[in-house]
Design an enzyme around this catalytic site. Sequence first.
Site, PDB file in Angstrom:
ATOM      1  NE  ARG A  69      37.491  54.684  37.895  1.00 59.01           N
ATOM      2  CZ  ARG A  69      36.214  54.579  38.250  1.00 59.01           C
ATOM      3  NH1 ARG A  69      35.999  55.172  39.722  1.00 59.01           N
ATOM      4  NH2 ARG A  69      35.160  54.478  37.569  1.00 59.01           N
ATOM      5  CB  CYS A  70      40.388  50.896  32.424  1.00 60.13           C
ATOM      6  SG  CYS A  70      40.813  49.425  31.412  1.00 60.13           S
ATOM      7  CB  SER A  71      45.456  48.154  33.882  1.00 59.26           C
ATOM      8  OG  SER A  71      44.822  46.981  33.330  1.00 59.26           O
ATOM      9  NE  ARG A  78      46.509  52.926  34.639  1.00 61.07           N
ATOM     10  CZ  ARG A  78      45.871  52.036  35.512  1.00 61.07           C
ATOM     11  NH1 ARG A  78      44.574  52.360  35.611  1.00 61.07           N
ATOM     12  NH2 ARG A  78      46.347  51.175  35.790  1.00 61.07           N
TER      13      ARG A  78
END
Length: 116
Positions: free
Chosen positions: A8-10, A13
Amino acid sequence: MEIWHNPRCSKSRAAKAALDEAGVEYTERRYLDDPPTAEEFDAVLTRIGAEPWEVARLNEPVAKELGLKDLDRDRARWIEVMVANPVLIQRPIVLAGDAAVVARDEASVRKALDSR
């Protein structure tokens, strides 16, 4: 190689995508679902060359609830709190060879890739 990843963390990712683009083999550890033990986290901190308070997410609601900013700088106590609340661990962490980095930017990911 291993990446401690939160999908969920950019930033997490992006680091994972950089590893994929580099074509390296790695293990993905979703550390929120599979938190490290105190011993594992201590060893990773040693590899990073950091203290737990240097890789803590102090703006997380649980950090505020626990008064983490005011907690004495006792390494063992911080590690205990952070592994009990893995959302407090900065992400992503990439482990490569004897090194580990908090890979929140391209330069850090490159450093990890160069360490393997």
